[in-house]
Design a protein around this motif. Structure first.
Motif, PDB file in Angstrom:
ATOM      1  N   ARG A 209     -59.416  56.913 -27.043  1.00 44.65           N
ATOM      2  CA  ARG A 209     -58.641  57.788 -27.910  1.00 44.65           C
ATOM      3  C   ARG A 209     -59.196  57.818 -29.327  1.00 44.65           C
ATOM      4  O   ARG A 209     -59.804  56.860 -29.784  1.00 44.65           O
ATOM      5  CB  ARG A 209     -57.206  57.281 -27.980  1.00 44.65           C
TER       6      ARG A 209
ATOM      7  N   LYS B 168     -55.186  60.852 -21.622  1.00 42.74           N
ATOM      8  CA  LYS B 168     -53.775  61.119 -21.928  1.00 42.74           C
ATOM      9  C   LYS B 168     -53.129  61.996 -20.867  1.00 42.74           C
ATOM     10  O   LYS B 168     -53.808  62.592 -20.026  1.00 42.74           O
ATOM     11  CB  LYS B 168     -53.601  61.726 -23.314  1.00 42.74           C
ATOM     12  N   ASP B 250     -50.240  57.430 -17.442  1.00 42.34           N
ATOM     13  CA  ASP B 250     -51.402  58.137 -17.989  1.00 42.34           C
ATOM     14  C   ASP B 250     -52.674  57.338 -17.701  1.00 42.34           C
ATOM     15  O   ASP B 250     -52.615  56.138 -17.423  1.00 42.34           O
ATOM     16  CB  ASP B 250     -51.240  58.341 -19.494  1.00 42.34           C
TER      17      ASP B 250
END
Lengths: 373, 373
Positions: A209, B168, B250
């Motif tokens: 991320r 995600k 996720d």
């Protein structure tokens, strides 16, 4: 240039005989106050330098303490009628919790009677009360819970945080976790220059991320301020690894990893028991294998690494497992004592404050460098 | 009202002799094509209904296949010069991968020569190529990777997804994972009405991230369309639990959990070995305990539950561990065969499509209900 060493701390709070005082919440654990007092007695018998303030209903506690000669003259009782249960919502406890043993246990840290408090109670409520009563350290945005993880490193443990204080963390929070985790590893585990890793889905630079890439840059820039090494991204399989001492992650991911690891170890233990019970021969083998099986159980026993430590507050709180028995409570008290003795709280505060300063100093030239690239 | 049963699928792709054809990428695994061909031979000897198309450099493969009499007449070779390595970036492979064995293996599924493809190669590249060549199923936003997890349930496994296709997932993605996971559990594990749980940091309604609460509402409303039960939030410790068959999360969290679980099982196994090697007596005990220890190893051996399944594409891909040996490859092929045989791909597509329709129908009255509250 900042010093390589943590600053000298003030001495920890000492009791009447120069012993270190630990504040203990006797209530709110699954096994009731008897298990907690038994754990205190266990610790007192092993450690002559420890003293307690214990919180809960006075008549019940007085009876339990009187039965334990190890605690004689080393345990003050603070009466508190109320008990925070496992089902209480943190918000309720914040509004109505002032008469509870949990509140009272934190209060002893707040007014400097004790250096560290230990509780087996409701984690969410304990964190909420700790934040409102102790307040966050200057420079800390989100407090964190750090836990120990069995590892292949010489000390036998790695450290992971956050394992559930908050469900999210942005890049500056993750940097603070790195600083606080390094300070804990130095003072609680005796690792001079801890190696920090950032938990991600791969070890390659481009993975994961966006906030992890930003956090990586911040952490890599803070290795001197924080007196740690940064080893890069680590994966779930690295939690027990010798590559790293402190694993930094957000509280959602850390909590899932912690419970997954505990659940897997328990499953393997059950499978092992089933297989040794399967046949007459295997039951005989189990008798001969009692020694190794017992040592294995000890190495992966969650009671022996019992104690999540709340970091980032004006005071240290050790959260013991709700289901802790005397062995578990005693392990949590041992950890609390070690942290109190090392002056951890003051060292951590100084480290976070100096990093915040360094961050302010560094921000300006860093931005200029980037702009001129 | 939708039917409780999955629609009847078209029959899977059959080879010249009515056998089910599996497409296999021979290259890109850590142990090279010899291990892959050995795994194929192993599967062929156990399963008379299987046939292969294997992809890689023709001369090398021809030699390896010729040595395995089990594969005689049951294995076509497709020449592909290029190899996707573990270090190749997915983006590069998407642009330049058309000559590779991985691309070729997917192509056999794309042109309906085979129903399922198996590869030990680079996961990111395999997913990227699968998405651009097979395309996403109508109604699917994010494809997912599902893996099996040792459990206390009668079948011995629970299912978790996503374990790393994407970092995600929002609430509608998590609903699709629930639908796809339920379909996989029904067709791959034979569970008539799978129980779905949503991975979170606690089982209480108020816990966790906002998107999880939204996903919970969507999944709870889709139990009839998807022919599953919804058990609510589950925790990391529930991954091997009998409360649940399919764990939805996720891809970031799922990947961390998967690797944490694997790493923990490996650590416990190492500790066990060390303890049995510690003394002469314990080494003797280990000899007697060979049976139970071997059965334990089998139950937690990651090779035997080898195979992440890519869901949500026009075609099914089984990703084997990069380090898989013949046993591991054979386990992945067995899974691929079971999915092909059950007509899983068509059932899954129909289920997702009907859920998308039901979702459109349901959206209107649901909003009105809320507005009138």
């Amino acid at each position: 240039m900042l010093s390589e060493r943590d600053p000298q701390p003030e001495s920890p709070q000492s009791g009447s005989t120069g012993r270190i005082v630990i504040s203990v919440d006797a209530m709110g654990g699954d096994r009731g106050p008897a298990a907690v007092v038994a754990g205190m007695a266990d610790s007192a018998s092993k450690n002559p330098a420890i003293e307690f303030i214990v919180h809960g209903p006075e008549p019940e506690l007085a009876q339990l303490v009187a039965k334990r000669s190890e605690l004689s003259g080393r345990c003050a009782i603070r009466h508190a009628e109320g008990v925070v249960t496992m089902d209480d919502k943190p918000g309720q406890v914040m509004r109505n919790g002032s008469g509870t043993s949990m509140w009272s246990a934190i209060e002893s840290v707040r007014n400097h009677e004790a250096t560290v408090a230990v509780s087996c109670g409701n984690t969410g409520a304990l964190m909420a009360l700790s934040v409102i009563r102790l307040r966050k350290l200057p420079g800390v945005n989100r407090p964190a819970i750090a836990c120990l993880w069995p590892s292949r490193n010489p000390g036998g443990f790695n450290l992971m945080l956050d394992v559930g204080a908050d469900i999210k963390a942005d890049a500056p929070d993750l940097l603070q976790y790195a600083l606080m985790g390094a300070s804990y590893a130095r003072n609680g585990l005796g690792i001079e220059r801890p190696r920090i890793g950032l938990l991600n889905v791969g070890t390659e630079e481009h993975k994961g991320r966006a906030e992890l890439k930003a956090a990586q840059d911040l952490i890599a820039a803070a290795t001197e301020t924080g007196n740690f090494d940064y080893v890069g991204f680590v994966e779930g399989s690295d939690l027990p690894s010798t590559r790293v001492d402190v694993i930094v992650t957000d509280g959602f991911t850390g909590n899932i990893a912690l419970k997954t690891g505990e659940g897997t170890a328990r499953l393997v233990g059950e499978f092992l028991r089933e297989e040794f019970n399967a046949t007459l021969l295997s039951r005989f083998a189990a008798l001969l294998a009692l020694g190794p099986l017992k040592r294995l159980r000890k190495r992966i026993d969650p009671r022996r690494q019992n104690g999540g430590v709340f970091l980032g507050l004006n005071g240290t709180i050790v959260k013991s497992h709700g289901s802790a028995d005397a062995t578990g409570v005693s392990a949590a008290i041992k950890l609390a004592f070690r942290l109190a003795e090392s002056g951890f709280q003051d060292r951590l505060a100084a480290r976070v404050a100096s990093a915040a300063l360094a961050g302010q100093d560094a921000a300006q030239p860093l931005e200029q460098n980037r702009a001129s690239e």
